[in-house]
Scaffold this active site. Structure first.
Site, mmCIF file in Angstrom:
data_model
loop_
_atom_site.group_PDB
_atom_site.id
_atom_site.type_symbol
_atom_site.label_atom_id
_atom_site.label_comp_id
_atom_site.label_asym_id
_atom_site.label_seq_id
_atom_site.Cartn_x
_atom_site.Cartn_y
_atom_site.Cartn_z
ATOM 1 N N GLU A 105 0.793 -1.171 0.169
ATOM 2 C CA GLU A 105 0.075 0.050 -0.093
ATOM 3 C C GLU A 105 0.923 1.278 0.132
ATOM 4 O O GLU A 105 1.110 1.859 -0.981
ATOM 5 C CB GLU A 105 -0.919 -0.078 1.156
ATOM 6 C CG GLU A 105 -2.004 0.732 0.976
ATOM 7 C CD GLU A 105 -3.189 0.507 1.902
ATOM 8 O OE1 GLU A 105 -4.554 0.968 1.820
ATOM 9 O OE2 GLU A 105 -3.260 -0.693 2.558
ATOM 10 N N ASP A 153 -5.441 9.727 6.673
ATOM 11 C CA ASP A 153 -4.186 9.571 7.626
ATOM 12 C C ASP A 153 -3.364 10.886 7.575
ATOM 13 O O ASP A 153 -2.725 11.362 8.628
ATOM 14 C CB ASP A 153 -3.397 8.444 7.142
ATOM 15 C CG ASP A 153 -4.213 7.230 7.063
ATOM 16 O OD1 ASP A 153 -5.182 7.156 6.372
ATOM 17 O OD2 ASP A 153 -3.789 6.055 7.840
ATOM 18 N N GLU A 210 -1.652 0.153 13.745
ATOM 19 C CA GLU A 210 -2.655 0.695 12.926
ATOM 20 C C GLU A 210 -4.132 0.176 13.718
ATOM 21 O O GLU A 210 -4.945 0.849 13.750
ATOM 22 C CB GLU A 210 -2.789 -0.243 11.499
ATOM 23 C CG GLU A 210 -4.211 -0.090 10.914
ATOM 24 C CD GLU A 210 -4.125 -0.500 9.401
ATOM 25 O OE1 GLU A 210 -3.213 -1.679 9.335
ATOM 26 O OE2 GLU A 210 -4.706 0.012 8.416
HETATM 27 C C1 BGC Z 1 -5.132 2.475 5.131
HETATM 28 C C2 BGC Z 1 -5.595 3.386 6.155
HETATM 29 C C3 BGC Z 1 -6.599 4.244 5.145
HETATM 30 C C4 BGC Z 1 -7.773 3.301 4.779
HETATM 31 C C5 BGC Z 1 -9.054 3.810 4.053
HETATM 32 C C6 BGC Z 1 -6.111 1.583 4.622
HETATM 33 O O1 BGC Z 1 -5.904 0.582 3.867
HETATM 34 O O2 BGC Z 1 -4.061 2.026 5.623
HETATM 35 O O3 BGC Z 1 -5.028 3.915 6.849
HETATM 36 O O4 BGC Z 1 -7.186 5.354 5.643
HETATM 37 O O5 BGC Z 1 -7.415 2.253 4.041
HETATM 38 O O6 BGC Z 1 -10.095 3.682 4.852
#
Ligand code: BGC
Length: 721
Positions: free
Chosen positions: A341, A348, A610
């Site tokens: 990712e 964030d 997380e």
């Molecule tokens: C990320 C989050 C992001 C989210 C969206 C995730 O996969 O790691 O931190 O804001 O997707 O909801």
């Protein structure tokens, strides 16, 4: 930019997975007055001139909204030139060709462009004459010794591979998006050495660096040609102490290095990893833990904030927060630095931005990213969920797309620099103009896609989600969350517009209407913690004291536990303190059980997780699917520690004047916060003594100090109270 004299060049017939080494051999008449190299590529590159690395920028040219903005680096190479020179530029996939990553629009590497480079060498001789050496068909290219490279696939290197050069060919590719370098460079920071070398129960040879970090590894070894060194990375060990990589998902976090004969050293050139542990899967005879160390990477930024308390666990949390910022401010603000990712998630980014501004000078870092946000914003105003955007992207929705208002405002508050507002004002208004075109209710933001209060813990007892996606979303009313953020973005546009001398009457009317509609629709239905927190934080309730009282009650009633997710958590402690419940804010901060900030610390975390229960009390994992151990959203609590616990806030933009109102708590003996503002250093220290609390405050500017509700205004100086 001289680079436009160059042509884009590529390797004839090469597929997008080939990592080419472009080469130019050239003569130069010495003495040289000044020489520069301008260069960029569609990927990431490393340039070497006469076997010496050009510049310190790792993963250049960085990640931007490539279709509109591709940064060009300009290096001073004056001191590196000889009479006979060889320039080599290795180009890897980087972020441009994101093989192995979700949402790129394709999984097929053949659909990506091949590696290309464009460059120009500019030499000014002492006699005043000048020479340009641009990329063209006289440059040569060979497959490099890097046989596989990508942000999400690690790096494979074969040092025994013979290079074979042939002329490069011209590639038809636009130069319109080329722009000078804007962001700070990503450079090598500290080096971290293994603390421990051990065998896991599965008999894997593992090194522990003692710190979850973002970067790569450097190794040195004697070897025979053909011997292999294979390394895998991991953030955590599983319950049994075995190496665990499930949470990387499809990211291949490995280095495979085939040695040449003799003594040699290497570090990956075109990728990075998020890791604490290294597994040595294969190594040359005699290789030991002393032959390897980790190198930390992040964008170059000056540290501005420091926290220290009397509690070692809290200090570890402060350290984890700092490391999560370091690990995720790598060219763009990312959600996490390890799995497949590592995107610039807008939510964030805004959630942690205020904490980020307390710890580092992030002006240049966000300056570049906000430019990419402007470039990526859709014509009709929506802001993508990730910046730089991806092929398969969608609007971020409330809390995510609102980064377009929240971040520039925060930067203005911290640094007093108006350009953040003026540069973003049109974008802010465009986002506001988009909302009524999709909302199902006038003056509210309803019926639209949103991540809601992502990862909140407030599902009712017995709730079984239909699917994993739903299990990640909290139970707050999406329409309420969206409308609250809508109100906030309008409020920011009003403030920004006034400062910029704009007519904001239309937004003032709109704000009144939103508040009215919000109260009517949601006023009596503030159920979850997050719903209450948002209503308070964005000043949307008629009776804030009653809502705050209810929030405090709710937290007490559920066993002093927070249930908020990404959207509510950043504001929760602030609102508790604002309405007189700092004792509860402290309880939440100091909580060692799940869910609490010190829970992960008690589990040995060295960065912020997380999920509150990324590792559960019984040692099992939350899940493989979405479980980062370096995610800074909940690290946003640092802004409460700096701004409320230690009490350092700006009273006017950029801390031209300050306000210091500490909120001490007996459960902590002492707390010190230091902040280097653009006007100088502010520090706030408190300590419980036999006679009460001793405050030591230092300020470079006029400051209102508020202690126990009593306020005094002081000038520059040091004060003991
Ligand atoms: C990320 C989050 C992001 C989210 C969206 C995730 O996969 O790691 O931190 O804001 O997707 O909801």
């Amino acid at each position: 930019m001289l680079i436009k004299n160059g042509a884009w060049i590529k390797m004839d017939g090469a597929s997008s997975t080939v990592v080419p080494l472009f080469r130019k051999q050239f003569k130069c008449r010495l003495p040289v007055e000044k020489a520069t190299l301008e260069v960029t590529c569609d990927g990431v590159y490393e340039a070497e001139l006469n076997h010496e690395r050009v510049g310190d920028f790792i993963l250049a040219p960085g990640w931007t909204e490539y279709s509109r903005r591709l940064q060009v680096q300009c290096y001073d190479i004056t001191g590196m030139l000889r009479e006979e020179n060889t320039l080599g530029i290795t180009v890897g996939n980087g972020w441009y060709r994101r093989t192995n990553a979700p949402w790129t629009g394709t999984d097929n590497p053949d659909e990506f462009l091949p590696a290309m480079v464009i460059a120009v060498i500019h030499i000014i001789y002492e006699d005043g004459s000048e020479e340009l050496i641009p990329t063209d068909e006289t440059w040569e290219v060979s497959e490099s010794r890097i046989t596989l490279s990508g942000i999400f696939i690690g790096e494979d290197i074969d040092m025994t591979k013979e290079l074979s050069f042939s002329p490069a060919v011209i590639a038809e590719f636009s130069k319109d998006s080329l722009i000078p370098q804007e962001g700070p460079e990503v450079i090598e920071q500290e080096r971290v050495y293994p603390r421990r070398s051990f065998r896991t129960p599965r008999n894997e040879w593992v090194l522990d660096f003692g710190q979850n970090l973002t970067g790569y590894m450097f190794f040195e070894t004697d070897a025979h040609a053909g011997e292999k060194l294979s390394l895998s990375t991991a953030e955590v060990l599983d319950r049994d102490g075995n190496f665990y990589t499930g949470n990387y998902r499809s990211a291949r976090s490995q280095v495979h290095y085939i040695c040449r004969e003799g003594h040699q050293s290497y570090k990956p050139k075109l990728t990075f990893f998020g890791f604490r542990y290294l597994r040595i899967d294969e190594a040359p005879e005699g290789f030991s833990a002393d032959d390897i160390h980790a190198i930390v990477l992040h964008s170059e930024m000056t540290r501005t904030g420091f926290l220290e308390s009397s509690d070692p666990m809290l200090n570890q949390l402060f350290s984890n927060i700092l490391w999560s910022q370091k690990g995720n401010y790598l060219d763009i603000p990312t959600d996490c630095p390890q799995r497949d990712e590592r995107y610039g998630w807008t939510g964030d980014g805004q959630i942690f931005c205020r904490a980020g501004t307390y710890q580092y000078d992030v002006r240049k870092f966000f300056g570049k990213w906000l430019s990419d946000m402007r470039a990526a914003q859709h014509e009709n105003g929506w802001v993508p969920e990730v910046i730089p955007s991806l092929t398969a992207y969608k609007p971020g929705g409330a809390g995510w797309s609102d980064a377009v208002t929240i971040i520039p405002w925060q930067l203005y508050e911290t640094y007093g620099d108006l350009t953040f507002l003026s540069d973003m004002y049109e974008s802010m208004k465009k986002w506001l103009a988009y909302i009524p075109t999709v909302s199902k209710t006038p003056d509210l933001f309803t019926g639209c896609w949103t991540y809601g209060d992502w990862l909140a813990l407030d599902h009712p007892e017995g709730y079984v989600p239909e699917n994993i996606e739903l299990s990640k979303r909290g139970y707050s009313n999406d329409d309420l969350v969206c409308s609250a953020f809508y109100a906030n973005s309008v409020a920011i546009v009003i403030r920004a517009g006034r400062i910029l001398g704009q007519d904001v009457s239309k937004y003032e009317d709109l704000h009144d209407r939103i508040v009215e509609a919000f109260r009517k629709t949601f006023g009596e239905k503030l159920n979850t913690q997050t719903e209450k927190v948002l209503a308070l934080h964005f000043d949307l309730t008629r009776d804030p004291d009653a809502v705050a009282r209810a929030l405090a009650e709710q937290i007490r009633n559920c066993g002093m536990k927070l249930q908020t997710g990404l959207v509510g958590t950043p504001y929760l402690l602030h609102e508790l303190s604002r309405y007189g419940y700092s004792d509860i804010a402290w309880s939440l901060l100091l909580r060692k059980e799940y869910p609490g900030w010190l829970y992960s610390v008690s589990k040995g975390a060295t960065t912020v997780w997380e999920h509150w229960d990324g590792i559960k009390p019984d040692g099992t994992f939350w899940d493989d699917d979405m479980n980062s151990y370096n995610h800074y959203a909940y690290a946003s609590v640092a802004d409460w520690v700096f701004g409320v616990a230690a009490g350092i806030k700006p009273a006017s933009p950029g801390f031209a004047t300050a306000r210091i109102e500490p909120h001490p708590d007996r459960r902590l003996e002492s707390l010190r916060a230091v902040l280097d503002t653009v006007h100088g250093r502010i520090s706030s220290f408190w300590k419980y003594t036999e006679n009460g609390i001793r405050y030591e405050i230092e300020t470079p500017v006029e400051t209102k100090i508020i202690i126990d509700g009593k306020s005094i205004t002081v000038g520059k100086g040091k004060y003991i109270l």
